[in-house]
Design a protein around this motif. Structure first.
Motif, PDB file in Angstrom:
ATOM      1  N   ASP A  35       0.819  -1.350   0.005  1.00 29.85           N
ATOM      2  CA  ASP A  35       0.059  -0.184  -0.130  1.00 29.85           C
ATOM      3  C   ASP A  35       0.879   1.116  -0.004  1.00 29.85           C
ATOM      4  O   ASP A  35       0.384   2.228  -0.501  1.00 29.85           O
ATOM      5  CB  ASP A  35      -0.855   0.132   1.377  1.00 29.85           C
ATOM      6  N   PHE A  36       1.920   0.968   0.614  1.00 32.06           N
ATOM      7  CA  PHE A  36       2.893   2.517   0.679  1.00 32.06           C
ATOM      8  C   PHE A  36       4.184   2.248  -0.355  1.00 32.06           C
ATOM      9  O   PHE A  36       4.995   3.036  -0.296  1.00 32.06           O
ATOM     10  CB  PHE A  36       3.311   2.508   2.111  1.00 32.06           C
ATOM     11  N   ASP A  37       4.016   1.351  -1.298  1.00 33.12           N
ATOM     12  CA  ASP A  37       4.785   1.394  -2.399  1.00 33.12           C
ATOM     13  C   ASP A  37       6.257   0.925  -1.843  1.00 33.12           C
ATOM     14  O   ASP A  37       7.062   1.721  -2.352  1.00 33.12           O
ATOM     15  CB  ASP A  37       4.866   2.701  -3.280  1.00 33.12           C
ATOM     16  N   ILE A  38       6.334   0.114  -1.059  1.00 28.84           N
ATOM     17  CA  ILE A  38       7.803  -0.022  -0.423  1.00 28.84           C
ATOM     18  C   ILE A  38       8.171  -1.448  -0.942  1.00 28.84           C
ATOM     19  O   ILE A  38       7.644  -2.450  -0.654  1.00 28.84           O
ATOM     20  CB  ILE A  38       7.935  -0.014   1.055  1.00 28.84           C
ATOM     21  N   GLU A  39       9.362  -1.430  -1.640  1.00 33.27           N
ATOM     22  CA  GLU A  39       9.693  -2.661  -2.201  1.00 33.27           C
ATOM     23  C   GLU A  39      10.114  -3.485  -1.387  1.00 33.27           C
ATOM     24  O   GLU A  39      11.161  -3.369  -0.672  1.00 33.27           O
ATOM     25  CB  GLU A  39      10.822  -2.535  -3.282  1.00 33.27           C
ATOM     26  N   ILE A  40       9.765  -4.861  -1.007  1.00 32.94           N
ATOM     27  CA  ILE A  40      10.482  -5.787  -0.097  1.00 32.94           C
ATOM     28  C   ILE A  40      10.332  -7.078  -0.704  1.00 32.94           C
ATOM     29  O   ILE A  40       9.339  -7.532  -1.381  1.00 32.94           O
ATOM     30  CB  ILE A  40       9.700  -5.968   1.212  1.00 32.94           C
ATOM     31  N   ASP A  41      11.520  -7.643  -0.911  1.00 29.53           N
ATOM     32  CA  ASP A  41      11.588  -8.937  -1.670  1.00 29.53           C
ATOM     33  C   ASP A  41      11.095 -10.190  -0.845  1.00 29.53           C
ATOM     34  O   ASP A  41      12.272 -10.412   0.077  1.00 29.53           O
ATOM     35  CB  ASP A  41      13.065  -9.251  -2.262  1.00 29.53           C
ATOM     36  N   TRP A  42       9.976 -10.644  -0.676  1.00 31.03           N
ATOM     37  CA  TRP A  42       9.628 -11.306   0.345  1.00 31.03           C
ATOM     38  C   TRP A  42      10.098 -12.710   0.339  1.00 31.03           C
ATOM     39  O   TRP A  42      10.472 -13.523   1.438  1.00 31.03           O
ATOM     40  CB  TRP A  42       8.122 -11.566   0.493  1.00 31.03           C
ATOM     41  N   ASP A  43      10.504 -12.959  -0.881  1.00 31.17           N
ATOM     42  CA  ASP A  43      11.274 -14.436  -1.304  1.00 31.17           C
ATOM     43  C   ASP A  43      12.602 -14.338  -0.551  1.00 31.17           C
ATOM     44  O   ASP A  43      13.356 -15.528  -0.320  1.00 31.17           O
ATOM     45  CB  ASP A  43      11.322 -14.712  -2.802  1.00 31.17           C
ATOM     46  N   ASP A  44      13.239 -13.391  -0.258  1.00 33.26           N
ATOM     47  CA  ASP A  44      14.463 -13.307   0.313  1.00 33.26           C
ATOM     48  C   ASP A  44      14.535 -13.804   1.781  1.00 33.26           C
ATOM     49  O   ASP A  44      15.566 -14.171   2.224  1.00 33.26           O
ATOM     50  CB  ASP A  44      14.827 -11.756   0.243  1.00 33.26           C
ATOM     51  N   THR A  97      -1.514 -18.833   2.083  1.00 31.72           N
ATOM     52  CA  THR A  97      -1.289 -18.409   0.857  1.00 31.72           C
ATOM     53  C   THR A  97       0.272 -17.952   0.777  1.00 31.72           C
ATOM     54  O   THR A  97       0.600 -17.630  -0.379  1.00 31.72           O
ATOM     55  CB  THR A  97      -2.155 -17.296   0.523  1.00 31.72           C
ATOM     56  N   GLY A  98       0.800 -17.952   1.635  1.00 31.24           N
ATOM     57  CA  GLY A  98       2.161 -17.777   1.708  1.00 31.24           C
ATOM     58  C   GLY A  98       2.375 -16.170   1.758  1.00 31.24           C
ATOM     59  O   GLY A  98       3.601 -15.803   2.094  1.00 31.24           O
ATOM     60  N   GLU A  99       1.343 -15.459   2.111  1.00 32.44           N
ATOM     61  CA  GLU A  99       1.493 -14.111   2.501  1.00 32.44           C
ATOM     62  C   GLU A  99       2.034 -13.719   3.735  1.00 32.44           C
ATOM     63  O   GLU A  99       1.530 -14.183   4.820  1.00 32.44           O
ATOM     64  CB  GLU A  99      -0.127 -13.296   2.369  1.00 32.44           C
ATOM     65  N   LEU A 100       3.263 -13.135   4.123  1.00 40.58           N
ATOM     66  CA  LEU A 100       3.618 -12.921   5.459  1.00 40.58           C
ATOM     67  C   LEU A 100       2.756 -11.727   6.231  1.00 40.58           C
ATOM     68  O   LEU A 100       2.489 -10.696   5.760  1.00 40.58           O
ATOM     69  CB  LEU A 100       5.069 -12.164   5.245  1.00 40.58           C
TER      70      LEU A 100
END
Lengths: 293, 444
Positions: free
Chosen positions: B110-119, B132-135
């Protein structure tokens, strides 16, 4: 007996309003909330709570762990009360006889009441520590004599002693005041008739102390049901194997640690009823034997 | 750092330039860690406040994970709750069912902050993710258990390396008892986290059905039928034979301090205590850590995370969420990760930070050497259905049932099998109660 009447009831209402407000906010309101939760399935974070009827109570009363907790609480209350009242009575009799240095001694005996329960718990935890504390010397002489970490009976005795110690000071103040209120002339008359110290105590002081004794008894029993939390929490955390899982501690663990709000609320309702019932019984049956002068 | 600054300005501009430097956007964060670790959490807040001047985070220590959750619930009910709360691993199911949170994945989006969740390491991310895998929560302080051992004592007993199997571990205990009859061999305190949860993960055996609760609220505990029973029977036998000593806080010195003060040769504990052991142990004490031993006939699997994650709670303003998002972004930078791991024993939670620390040879020297073993343990295999984590309601109560029953067995009141059977039966009742309280709801 004479009674004072206020002509203007508004003033009376105004005068008692602050106390009523405090009692309402800190007693009736939380109690009514607990009562409500006890009959619902309350989700910890709020949100739909379903009506449960008596299910929470049924779960508790069919649970042998809960009955175990009640038994432990009763043993604790009886043990701690007997221990603290007898110790306080002996101390008060000594202070009353005004032996040398009794003033310093009197202050010293009142002090422990000002110590917070968790601090008492920590101090006694050290004293009774089987491997590092004072009791470790006893254990060295008689190996395996004292092990509150695995032995439930030892743990319960340990908690009882700590709870009693804290309460001794409170009882001491009342017993001493009670003893000092007994007219000297009665005791002196007894002495002149040749009654020994013990005889004077049995026939004059103790009977006249009965009202104080009764009051202290009620306070002590109620106190050991409701105020033992701090000591248990620091000394044993309810263990080992639930040996010191007093009702009030179980409420805390189930409610605040386990987030089972409804179960804990039902338990506190039962505890409240138990304390009320005990007090009523004491007033009805024991008070009859007490003669107020 | 610079991008934080720029985006902060962009936010200020969007708000019509009203936000000036002096009236910063304030938000609160309640954390559970206490003592030395709590001080380090506080210092991350100070670092965040110094790094930018649009937001001001107020961090309040609650002295204990359970207190943090309790106090937050009380505050939540009075609508006085913080924006962020540090909630422990075992409380995950309760928070997920409440629904009163703002999923971090969604918030960052929502705040357009890129986080690579797969990392994020799967052994960590799985613990806090939806089906669903959503953190849902931001993994923060992460640890896993380790075997701490005294190198000199092991050598004196004829062991050049720490035991890799529990069978060898038992031989070591016997050898230690012979080599140093006066010293305590193994400082033990019953811990579900190590003895039950992590041991089960490492052996790929279930704690409960339905993949440890991930697949539904109707799961049931089954640990009274697995290798866990054998392990606990061993613990009891070692206790009865005097090969291990019970060391709990109630008894004065807990297991960690017994080890650090060189009273005992072995103990099992979180890697988070690595720094504390270092601070306590004398310089000439020669010690190290190793992964948990495994029983013969089993294949080693990954362990899972212990510790806590940061949850964003519902019912806050957009500005507060923006601040929280910036703080979480700040924590996710490799610099913050290195700062955190340097000052505590906790490990980095994502691969980028891990690689950055590898490049610096972070784990090459004292006092950090050994901590990389925790990452090895966490990432040993890809998580299977049984090693993804634990998602069981009222888990704190279930842990307490286990501890009390194990105490009863160690005290000689019953056999270990009887104790574990009772613990399972009681804990299943807790699960049923949890299911009843949330009737009609499902795990997200």
């Amino acid at each position: 007996m004479r009674r004072a009447y206020f002509r203007n009831n508004w003033i009376a209402a105004l005068v008692v309003a602050p106390q009523l407000l405090i009692i309402f906010v800190f007693f009736y309101w939380p109690t009514s909330q607990a009562l409500y939760w006890a009959f619902t399935f309350e989700q910890p974070w709020g949100g739909g709570n379903e009506w449960a009827g008596f299910e929470n109570f049924r779960n508790l009363l069919t649970d042998d762990r809960y009955w175990h907790s009640i038994r432990v609480s009763i043993v604790y209350a009886a043990g701690a009360t007997v221990l603290s009242m007898s110790a306080a009575l002996i101390l008060a009799v000594f202070a009353d006889r005004q032996l040398r240095g009794y003033r310093a001694y009197r202050i010293g005996a009142i002090w422990p009441y000002a110590v917070a329960a968790p601090a008492v718990g920590l101090a006694f935890r050290f004293i009774f520590n089987p491997s590092a504390g004072v009791m470790s010397y006893v254990n060295e002489a008689f190996p395996g004599f004292w092990d509150p970490i695995l032995n439930g009976d030892h743990a319960l005795i340990m908690v009882m002693i700590a709870g009693a110690w804290k309460q001794v000071a409170y009882n001491f103040i009342f017993f001493l005041a009670g003893l000092q209120a007994i007219p000297r002339s009665l005791i002196e008359a007894g002495a002149m008739d040749g009654a020994s110290i013990l005889r004077r105590m049995r026939d004059i002081q103790l009977p006249l102390l009965a009202p104080t004794f009764f009051f202290v008894l009620v306070i002590n029993i109620n106190d050991s049901f409701t105020d033992s939390f701090g000591i248990v929490d620091t000394m044993t955390a309810g263990g080992p194997a639930r040996a010191t899982n007093l009702m009030v501690y179980k409420i805390y663990v189930d409610g605040f640690r386990g987030l089972d709000y409804s179960g804990a609320a039902a338990q506190s309702i039962i505890l409240m009823l138990l304390v009320i019932a005990l007090t009523v019984v004491q007033f009805r049956y024991i008070e009859r034997r007490v003669h107020y002068t | 750092m610079k991008s934080t600054y720029i985006s902060a300005f962009a936010v200020a501009a969007v708000l019509g330039g009203a936000a000036q430097a002096q009236d910063k956007i304030q938000f609160e964060y309640w954390y559970g860690l206490g003592g030395y670790l709590g001080d380090v959490v506080q210092s991350t807040c100070d670092r965040f406040n110094e790094s930018q001047d649009t937001y001001e985070i107020t961090c309040v220590g609650q002295e204990g994970y359970a207190n943090a959750v309790q106090n937050t619930i009380a505050a939540f009910r009075a609508d006085e709750h913080p924006t962020l709360v540090q909630a422990y691993d075992a409380g995950t199911a309760d928070l997920m069912m409440s629904g009163e949170f703002y999923s971090v994945t969604k918030m960052m989006d929502d705040f357009d902050i890129e986080i690579d969740w797969d990392d994020y390491f799967p052994g960590i991310a799985n613990y806090y993710a939806a089906s669903t895998g959503e953190l849902f929560a931001m993994p923060f302080n992460s640890s896993t258990p380790m075997m701490y051992y005294n190198i000199d004592d092991l050598e004196a007993a004829g062991f050049d390396a720490p035991p890799a199997t529990w069978e060898a571990f038992e031989q070591l205990l016997v050898a230690l008892e012979e080599a140093q009859p006066e010293k305590c061999n193994y400082a033990y305190a019953p811990s579900t986290w190590i003895d039950l949860e992590q041991l089960s993960m490492a052996h790929n055996i279930p704690v409960a059905t339905k993949n440890n609760g991930y697949d539904g609220l109707d799961a049931e505990y089954v640990y009274n039928t697995t290798q866990h029973v054998t392990h606990m029977e061993n613990i009891k036998r070692w206790h009865d034979e005097g090969l291990l000593e019970l060391r709990t806080s109630q008894g004065g010195l807990n297991a960690r301090d017994s080890f650090a003060q060189n009273e005992c040769s072995l103990y099992f504990g979180s890697i988070a205590g690595h720094q504390t052991v270092h601070n306590t142990a004398s310089d000439d004490m020669n010690w190290d850590v190793e992964m948990l031993p495994i029983y013969e006939g089993f294949e080693r699997h990954n362990t899972v995370v212990g510790g806590a994650a940061l949850w964003v709670l519902s019912g806050k303003t957009e500005n507060e969420y923006r601040g929280a998002a910036e703080y979480l972004k700040f924590l996710a930078t490799p610099e913050s990760s290195i700062y955190w791991s340097t000052n505590t024993g906790y490990i980095p939670v994502n691969d980028t930070a891990y690689q950055a620390m590898l490049e610096q040879d972070f784990w090459a020297e004292e006092p950090y050497a050994g901590r990389e073993k925790a990452i090895e343990s966490l990432t040993y295999t890809e998580p299977t259905e049984l090693t993804g984590g634990i998602r069981l309601g009222g888990f704190i109560q279930a842990r307490s049932e286990w501890v009390n029953e194990v105490q009863a067995a160690l005290g000689g009141d019953k056999t270990m099998q009887e104790a574990l059977d009772t613990a399972v039966e009681r804990s299943n009742a807790v699960l049923r109660r949890f299911e009843r309280t949330y009737r009609g709801k499902e795990l997200p």
